[in-house]
Write a protein that holds these residues in place. Structure first.
Motif, mmCIF file in Angstrom:
data_model
loop_
_atom_site.group_PDB
_atom_site.id
_atom_site.type_symbol
_atom_site.label_atom_id
_atom_site.label_comp_id
_atom_site.label_asym_id
_atom_site.label_seq_id
_atom_site.Cartn_x
_atom_site.Cartn_y
_atom_site.Cartn_z
ATOM 1 N N ASP A 104 0.792 -1.234 0.000
ATOM 2 C CA ASP A 104 0.000 0.000 0.000
ATOM 3 C C ASP A 104 0.823 1.282 0.000
ATOM 4 O OD1 ASP A 104 -2.315 -1.594 -0.017
ATOM 5 O OD2 ASP A 104 -2.275 -1.725 2.173
ATOM 6 N N GLN A 105 2.030 1.241 -0.551
ATOM 7 C CA GLN A 105 2.787 2.466 -0.758
ATOM 8 C C GLN A 105 2.331 3.067 -2.084
ATOM 9 O OE1 GLN A 105 7.065 2.349 0.390
ATOM 10 N NE2 GLN A 105 6.730 0.135 0.560
ATOM 11 N N LYS A 106 2.469 4.368 -2.216
ATOM 12 C CA LYS A 106 2.111 4.993 -3.486
ATOM 13 C C LYS A 106 2.941 4.382 -4.599
ATOM 14 C CE LYS A 106 0.314 9.423 -2.099
ATOM 15 N NZ LYS A 106 0.410 10.868 -2.205
ATOM 16 N N SER A 107 2.331 4.286 -5.756
ATOM 17 C CA SER A 107 3.032 3.708 -6.898
ATOM 18 C C SER A 107 2.986 4.674 -8.074
ATOM 19 C CB SER A 107 2.392 2.378 -7.304
ATOM 20 O OG SER A 107 1.181 2.609 -8.000
ATOM 21 N N TRP A 108 3.625 4.258 -9.138
ATOM 22 C CA TRP A 108 3.645 5.046 -10.368
ATOM 23 C C TRP A 108 2.227 5.322 -10.853
ATOM 24 C CZ3 TRP A 108 1.764 2.714 -14.848
ATOM 25 C CH2 TRP A 108 1.589 1.326 -14.787
ATOM 26 N N LYS A 109 1.325 4.378 -10.646
ATOM 27 C CA LYS A 109 -0.064 4.572 -11.068
ATOM 28 C C LYS A 109 -0.726 5.693 -10.267
ATOM 29 C CE LYS A 109 -0.871 -0.206 -12.463
ATOM 30 N NZ LYS A 109 -1.626 -1.433 -12.168
ATOM 31 N N ASP A 110 -0.491 5.710 -8.944
ATOM 32 C CA ASP A 110 -1.074 6.742 -8.083
ATOM 33 C C ASP A 110 -0.600 8.142 -8.477
ATOM 34 O OD1 ASP A 110 -2.425 4.853 -6.402
ATOM 35 O OD2 ASP A 110 -0.528 4.488 -5.354
ATOM 36 N N TRP A 137 13.174 5.682 -6.369
ATOM 37 C CA TRP A 137 12.089 5.556 -5.403
ATOM 38 C C TRP A 137 12.660 5.182 -4.041
ATOM 39 C CZ3 TRP A 137 6.842 6.067 -6.718
ATOM 40 C CH2 TRP A 137 6.578 6.202 -8.092
ATOM 41 N N ALA A 186 11.522 3.212 -0.834
ATOM 42 C CA ALA A 186 10.487 2.276 -0.395
ATOM 43 C C ALA A 186 10.694 1.902 1.068
ATOM 44 C CB ALA A 186 10.515 1.017 -1.255
ATOM 45 N N LYS A 232 6.743 -3.153 -11.119
ATOM 46 C CA LYS A 232 6.441 -3.618 -9.755
ATOM 47 C C LYS A 232 7.322 -2.947 -8.705
ATOM 48 C CE LYS A 232 5.325 -8.170 -11.526
ATOM 49 N NZ LYS A 232 5.784 -9.562 -11.584
ATOM 50 N N ARG A 256 8.299 0.257 -8.797
ATOM 51 C CA ARG A 256 8.095 1.710 -8.847
ATOM 52 C C ARG A 256 7.038 2.101 -7.810
ATOM 53 N NH1 ARG A 256 6.337 3.044 -14.556
ATOM 54 N NH2 ARG A 256 6.942 5.190 -14.056
ATOM 55 N N HIS A 257 7.456 2.048 -6.529
ATOM 56 C CA HIS A 257 6.544 2.376 -5.437
ATOM 57 C C HIS A 257 7.323 2.993 -4.288
ATOM 58 C CE1 HIS A 257 7.985 -1.074 -3.087
ATOM 59 N NE2 HIS A 257 8.005 -1.710 -4.248
#
Length: 169
Positions: free
Chosen positions: A11-17, A109, A111, A157, A159-160
Motif C-alpha cells: 500500500d505504498q504509493k506507486s507510479w499509477k497513483d 524511489w 520504499a 512492480k 516503482r513504489h
C-alpha cells in the motif's frame, strides 16, 4: 530482493497513483540506448571480480563512491558476491546496466520495508530487451545492496514508495 525476510510494505504509493506512464509505454526517445550486455563469467570468483571491476573496484580496492543524481552510493566489494551467487542468472552480464542505472537513472524511489528500514530503488529504463533495478540499502550507509535485470512489466512492480527523482517529465 529481501534482507533476511524483510519485505517492502504494501500500500505504498506507486507510479499509477502519481499518474506516471507504464514503463512499457515510455517514449523510446526517453530510454537509454548505449549500454552493453557483457559475456557471462566462467566461475563464481570470475563473476564477482567482473562485477567489482565494472564498479571501479580494481585490485585491492574494497569500496568506492559513485555519484548519482540523488546521493552518492557506496559500493563495497563484499556486498557484490550475493548478486552473482545464483550462477544460472549470470548477473555479471548486466554490470554496465547497473552502473549506468546509478549514474543515469530513469527514476529513484524510496520504499519502506517491514523491518522499519528503507531502500532506494534505482530504475533503469533502456531501449533493450532488459531493464535494470538497482537496490540501495539506506540504513547501511546508502550501500549498493543488489541489482537485477528484468523486463519492462516486471520493472513496474518496483516503482513504489516515495518518488525522489525522475529523468522524464
Amino acid at each position: 530482493m529481501s534482507l533476511q525476510g524483510s519485505r517492502a510494505l504494501p500500500d505504498q504509493k506507486s507510479w499509477k497513483d502519481l499518474g506516471l506512464p507504464d514503463i512499457r509505454d515510455i517514449d523510446t526517445r526517453l530510454l537509454i540506448y548505449a549500454v552493453r550486455e557483457l559475456p557471462g563469467a566462467s566461475s563464481l570468483t570470475a563473476a564477482w571480480e567482473q562485477v567489482a571491476t565494472g564498479f571501479g573496484l580494481g585490485h585491492g580496492l574494497e569500496a568506492v563512491l559513485i555519484e548519482t543524481p540523488y546521493v552518492p552510493i557506496l559500493v563495497k566489494r563484499e556486498h557484490l558476491l550475493h548478486t552473482v551467487e545464483k550462477r544460472s542468472n549470470a548477473r555479471e552480464r548486466f554490470t554496465e546496466f547497473a552502473r549506468d542505472t546509478l549514474t543515469r537513472p530513469f527514476e529513484i524511489w524510496r520504499a519502506s520495508y517491514d523491518d522499519t528500514s528503507f531502500r532506494l530503488s534505482f530504475i533503469g529504463a533502456y531501449n533493450a530487451r532488459y531493464q535494470m533495478l538497482v537496490v540501495v540499502h539506506v540504513e547501511r550507509g546508502n550501500v549498493l545492496w543488489n541489482f537485477m535485470n528484468c523486463d519492462k512489466k516486471g520493472l513496474n512492480k518496483h516503482r513504489h514508495g516515495e518518488l525522489l527523482y525522475r529523468r522524464h517529465r
